[in-house]
Structure formats: C-alpha cells, structure tokens
Design a protein around this motif. Structure first.
Motif, PDB file in Angstrom:
ATOM      1  N   PHE A  62       9.283  -2.647  -2.070  1.00 16.95           N
ATOM      2  CA  PHE A  62       7.931  -3.104  -2.618  1.00 16.95           C
ATOM      3  C   PHE A  62       7.892  -4.455  -3.122  1.00 16.95           C
ATOM      4  O   PHE A  62       8.101  -4.740  -4.435  1.00 16.95           O
ATOM      5  CB  PHE A  62       8.091  -2.189  -4.290  1.00 16.95           C
ATOM      6  CG  PHE A  62       8.253  -0.236  -3.652  1.00 16.95           C
ATOM      7  CD1 PHE A  62       7.236   0.168  -3.653  1.00 16.95           C
ATOM      8  CD2 PHE A  62       9.410  -0.037  -3.155  1.00 16.95           C
ATOM      9  CE1 PHE A  62       7.444   1.474  -3.329  1.00 16.95           C
ATOM     10  CE2 PHE A  62       9.820   1.331  -2.850  1.00 16.95           C
ATOM     11  CZ  PHE A  62       8.008   2.225  -2.855  1.00 16.95           C
TER      12      PHE A  62
ATOM     13  N   TYR B 125      11.170   1.738   2.871  1.00 20.38           N
ATOM     14  CA  TYR B 125      10.597   1.195   1.984  1.00 20.38           C
ATOM     15  C   TYR B 125       9.899  -0.230   1.457  1.00 20.38           C
ATOM     16  O   TYR B 125      12.000  -0.183   0.578  1.00 20.38           O
ATOM     17  CB  TYR B 125       9.289   2.208   1.261  1.00 20.38           C
ATOM     18  CG  TYR B 125       8.879   2.813   1.962  1.00 20.38           C
ATOM     19  CD1 TYR B 125       7.377   2.912   3.003  1.00 20.38           C
ATOM     20  CD2 TYR B 125       9.239   4.522   2.433  1.00 20.38           C
ATOM     21  CE1 TYR B 125       7.281   4.342   3.980  1.00 20.38           C
ATOM     22  CE2 TYR B 125       8.659   5.859   2.430  1.00 20.38           C
ATOM     23  CZ  TYR B 125       7.965   5.748   3.307  1.00 20.38           C
ATOM     24  OH  TYR B 125       7.431   6.799   4.575  1.00 20.38           O
TER      25      TYR B 125
ATOM     26  N   LYS C 260       6.190  -7.520  -5.430  1.00 16.89           N
ATOM     27  CA  LYS C 260       4.768  -7.519  -5.944  1.00 16.89           C
ATOM     28  C   LYS C 260       4.303  -6.578  -6.449  1.00 16.89           C
ATOM     29  O   LYS C 260       2.974  -5.950  -6.697  1.00 16.89           O
ATOM     30  CB  LYS C 260       3.710  -8.224  -5.393  1.00 16.89           C
ATOM     31  CG  LYS C 260       4.131  -9.887  -4.976  1.00 16.89           C
ATOM     32  CD  LYS C 260       2.627 -10.295  -4.216  1.00 16.89           C
ATOM     33  CE  LYS C 260       4.171 -11.813  -3.914  1.00 16.89           C
ATOM     34  NZ  LYS C 260       2.506 -12.963  -2.919  1.00 16.89           N
ATOM     35  N   GLY C 261       5.292  -5.241  -6.062  1.00 13.81           N
ATOM     36  CA  GLY C 261       5.313  -3.625  -6.823  1.00 13.81           C
ATOM     37  C   GLY C 261       4.448  -2.886  -5.479  1.00 13.81           C
ATOM     38  O   GLY C 261       4.007  -2.397  -6.143  1.00 13.81           O
ATOM     39  N   ARG C 262       4.059  -3.086  -4.698  1.00 13.41           N
ATOM     40  CA  ARG C 262       3.061  -2.577  -3.921  1.00 13.41           C
ATOM     41  C   ARG C 262       3.903  -2.511  -2.474  1.00 13.41           C
ATOM     42  O   ARG C 262       4.597  -2.453  -2.127  1.00 13.41           O
ATOM     43  CB  ARG C 262       2.303  -2.993  -3.078  1.00 13.41           C
ATOM     44  CG  ARG C 262       0.778  -3.324  -4.269  1.00 13.41           C
ATOM     45  CD  ARG C 262      -0.193  -4.651  -4.089  1.00 13.41           C
ATOM     46  NE  ARG C 262      -0.903  -3.791  -2.953  1.00 13.41           N
ATOM     47  CZ  ARG C 262      -2.192  -4.092  -2.480  1.00 13.41           C
ATOM     48  NH1 ARG C 262      -2.516  -5.392  -2.614  1.00 13.41           N
ATOM     49  NH2 ARG C 262      -3.186  -3.345  -1.705  1.00 13.41           N
ATOM     50  N   GLN C 263       4.171  -1.152  -1.923  1.00 16.65           N
ATOM     51  CA  GLN C 263       5.267   0.068  -1.277  1.00 16.65           C
ATOM     52  C   GLN C 263       4.346  -0.924   0.444  1.00 16.65           C
ATOM     53  O   GLN C 263       3.193  -0.975   0.565  1.00 16.65           O
ATOM     54  CB  GLN C 263       4.652   1.067  -0.958  1.00 16.65           C
ATOM     55  CG  GLN C 263       5.395   1.955  -0.147  1.00 16.65           C
ATOM     56  CD  GLN C 263       5.462   3.771   0.053  1.00 16.65           C
ATOM     57  OE1 GLN C 263       6.395   4.098  -0.887  1.00 16.65           O
ATOM     58  NE2 GLN C 263       5.091   4.229   0.856  1.00 16.65           N
ATOM     59  N   LEU C 264       5.627  -1.522   0.811  1.00 12.82           N
ATOM     60  CA  LEU C 264       5.605  -1.689   2.218  1.00 12.82           C
ATOM     61  C   LEU C 264       6.378  -0.892   2.938  1.00 12.82           C
ATOM     62  O   LEU C 264       7.566  -0.705   3.032  1.00 12.82           O
ATOM     63  CB  LEU C 264       5.666  -2.834   1.966  1.00 12.82           C
ATOM     64  CG  LEU C 264       5.537  -4.310   3.306  1.00 12.82           C
ATOM     65  CD1 LEU C 264       3.874  -3.975   3.830  1.00 12.82           C
ATOM     66  CD2 LEU C 264       5.849  -5.421   3.343  1.00 12.82           C
ATOM     67  N   LYS C 265       5.515   0.196   4.498  1.00 10.60           N
ATOM     68  CA  LYS C 265       6.642   0.461   5.085  1.00 10.60           C
ATOM     69  C   LYS C 265       7.009  -0.352   5.983  1.00 10.60           C
ATOM     70  O   LYS C 265       6.514  -1.230   6.136  1.00 10.60           O
ATOM     71  CB  LYS C 265       5.357   1.677   6.097  1.00 10.60           C
ATOM     72  CG  LYS C 265       6.681   2.458   6.758  1.00 10.60           C
ATOM     73  CD  LYS C 265       5.462   3.395   7.699  1.00 10.60           C
ATOM     74  CE  LYS C 265       4.538   3.256   8.801  1.00 10.60           C
ATOM     75  NZ  LYS C 265       4.304   3.992   9.948  1.00 10.60           N
TER      76      LYS C 265
END
Length: 412
Positions: free
Chosen positions: A127, A125, A129-134
């Motif tokens: 991140f 994964y 911008k701090g958001r989780q991306l698979k």
C-alpha cells in the motif's frame, strides 16, 4: 510492525480469530503509541486465559507463519505442509492465515490457505501512498503477478511446488524489493522465543564479548533489576570436541560418528560485591534466564523487531517481566519494536501498565474451540477498575479457574 493477524482452523482455533495491534480511540498512554499514517500502533500486547484455552496455539500460529515463509523453499517433493486442523473441522477445510504489517514505512497485506497439507491460495499486496498495489496472487500452482511485476517472477514460478510458499520462492529467485522486504519481515523481524527450544546464552555472551557498550548496558539493566551484579567476566570460544576431557571416555564408535567437530565453550563468571560464581554451574535459573533474554531484547529494541513469547514469566520474577514491558513502552518515541506475549501472571493485569486494547483473552467456546478478544471489547470496564481481581472473578470471561469442585472433593 505487526498491525493485524488472523487465523482459523489451527489447532484449537476453529473459527477465524482477529488480533490487532492498531490502537483504538482510547487516549490512555497516547504518548507511548507509534504514529503510522492515520493509525496509532501498540508497542506491546499480553494474552491471558486458562490452561488449554488456546494461548499457546495462537502464539504457535504466528510462529508457524514466520517459519513457513522463511523455510518452505527447502521443502522437498512429497513433503507436505504442516497442517494441524481443529478436531471438528473437515479434512478439506482450509487453514487460513492473514497478516498486515509495516516494513520500511510501507504497509503490506499477506495471506495464504493450507488445504490437505498443500498451499492452495496465497497473495501479497502493498500500500504505497495508501493505495493497494497487487504484487502477486496465487491459486494452486498458478501465479498472477501485479502489472508492475509481470516479468519479474518467471524463474520463481519454475521452482514453485504445492508445499512451498511463493513468497519464499520469489525471495530467493527474484530481485523485487517489495518481495525482499516482506520476506525479511517474517524471517528477520519476527523473533519467536520459546524457552524450551531457544537458548540465547551463547548469543548474549558473544554480544558482550564483542561490544563493550552492550556489556555495560546489560550490566546497568541487571543492576536496575536489583540483582546485585556489579560485573561480568565472560568468554565464548570455539574448541575442538577432542579437546574436552570427556572426549576420550566416549565409546570409539560414538567418537567416530561425532567426529572432531567445533563446539562453543562458554566461560562466564558473575561478579557480586563480595564473591563471584560460575554462570553455568552455580547461578540461579532466574539469572541464567536474564542472560538469555536481556541482550537479545536490547537488540530487538534497537533494531525495531517483534518479540513473540509464550509464557514469558517462566523463571523470571513478575517485577522483571513488568520492567521488560515498560522497556518496550518507554523506548524511543520513533522506535518500532513490539512485544507480544502470553502469561498467567495476574500481577501484570494493571491499567497503569497496559491500555485495555493491549490486554487479550482466550477462552473455549461450547465446541471447545478458541475465542480471542481484547478487554476493549468487554463492556462496562472502568479505567479505575482492578483488572486482576475482575479477571480472577470471571468478569471478563476466560476464567482462570472454572470452579472449586476439585478442591472441595479433596476436602471431602
């Protein structure tokens, strides 16, 4: 930069241990920490513990992950993945490895399980911008790409085997920049040094031969360490094996087997105030070790890599190890180089050199499995405390000498 590493069922490590390079709330040496988003990251960490408590096994687990990512693409059919389970673990108990790290300003989380010498589970994964991306998740030989990458891994999946990490396959058979970044973190940015295996002397000589600025910097560091060295005259050249005088003394069968290969020949003179000596045949082991390590350390510092070393004090004086630690601590504010090492040298146990969350201990639990914890987790440790004395007395666990009965028996 390495943020966190966990592993379980690896040699003496039975239950999951967690190692973190994210600084705690302590404000000590705050100016030396690396700011990454909302976190502050440590530039170095040291691991202590008695012989046989698992220090080297923890370093080995980091090295194993780095090596498997870099090389598992080359594993052949029927070649199992190395798995050294804890002696009390069942055969089907997974060996689990997870790691969080920063590459090019983006945080990644990567992990995999090895079961019965096969890759069972794997994921990556990011991140942004701090958001989780698979990026992908894997179970057995089935890979589920993240929504952004559904058409990127078709070729990579065709070469996937149960003895190959998908990250290793995708790095070679896709053009996904996040995959490449994660792969480079393990294959290029994690530098594992083992004095019994690595010999960086040739590399150091080559750097100095081709970069006069590197040579001057190396000499200035040697002088600051009090070696008395004022200059170096060194050359690394490739020569044919047949050009060596000893070549004709070898048995004909051995000469035919070796062939006329190219070898690297080192000529290095270390110049002091009133004399010079040959590095390879006359110099001390301590100076030879400096030749092995200082130039690579300069490179690691300047390129922001991670140096991982087991028993760094081997052949090096304690004051030199202390100054190496300070080099990582005091280097440029925006630098991202890190140093993680194990040692027995208690002179480094100094809160003027390390924060409490930089000092880690290993000790064996009742089932002879490794426990790993930091000094920050030990209660009632004052900032003015003599840490070396406390460690030797057993105040923090991880007692370097369990009892004196062995020596008492000798006296009797």
């Amino acid at each position: 930069m390495l943020l966190e590493f966990t592993c379980s069922n690896h040699k003496s490590i039975k239950d999951k241990v967690v190692f973190s390079m994210i600084a705690g709330s302590d404000k000590t040496f705050d100016e030396y920490l690396k700011d990454i988003g909302s976190h502050k990251v440590l530039r170095s960490a040291v691991i202590y513990g008695p012989n046989g408590s698992g220090k080297s096994n923890f370093i080995n687990a980091l090295a194993f992950v780095s090596s498997l990512v870099a090389t598992s693409i080359n594993n052949q059919p029927g070649q199992g993945v190395y798995q050294s389970r804890h002696k009390l673990s069942a055969e089907d108990t997974p060996s689990e490895y997870t790691i969080q790290f920063i590459h090019d300003g983006i945080r990644y989380a990567y992990g995999f399980y090895v079961v019965k010498n096969k890759i069972d589970t794997e994921y990556l994964y990011s991140f942004p911008k701090g958001r989780q991306l698979k990026i992908f998740e894997r179970s057995g030989l089935s890979v589920k790409p993240g929504d952004r990458y559904k058409s990127d891994f078709e070729l990579s999946t065709t070469i996937l085997k149960d003895n190959r990490l998908f990250l290793s396959c995708a790095a070679n058979y896709s053009n996904v920049k996040e995959i490449e970044g994660a792969f480079f973190f393990f294959s290029k940015e994690m530098v594992v040094y083992n004095p019994e295996i690595n010999n960086w002397t040739e590399y150091s000589i080559s750097l100095m031969q081709n970069d006069e600025q590197m040579k001057r910097l190396f000499i200035s560091i040697l002088q600051s360490l009090g070696t008395g060295i004022i200059d170096i005259r060194a050359k690394l050249e490739s020569v044919k094996l047949s050009d060596f005088p000893q070549h004709d003394q070898l048995p004909v069968a051995l000469r035919d087997l070796i062939g006329n290969k190219d070898l690297n020949k080192i000529e290095a003179k270390v110049i002091y105030d009133q004399f010079e000596i040959d590095l390879m045949t006359e110099e001390s082991e301590g100076i030879k070790r400096l030749f092995q390590m200082i130039c690579p350390i300069i490179d690691i510092l300047s390129t922001g890599k991670i140096l991982i070393c087991d028993e760094i004090e081997s052949s090096l004086h304690e004051s030199i190890v202390s100054q190496i630690v300070q080099m990582f601590r005091d280097y440029k504010k925006d630098a991202s180089a890190q140093l993680i090492f194990s040692t027995h040298d208690t002179s480094l146990l100094d809160l003027d050199l390390f924060r409490r969350d930089q000092i880690w201990f290993t000790q064996l639990k009742d089932d002879r499995s490794t426990d790993l914890y930091s000094l920050a987790e030990v209660r009632n440790v004052r900032k003015s405390e003599n840490i070396a004395k406390g460690y030797i007395s057993g105040k923090y666990g991880a007692i370097p000498m369990l009892n004196k009965s062995f020596f008492e028996n000798l006296d009797n």
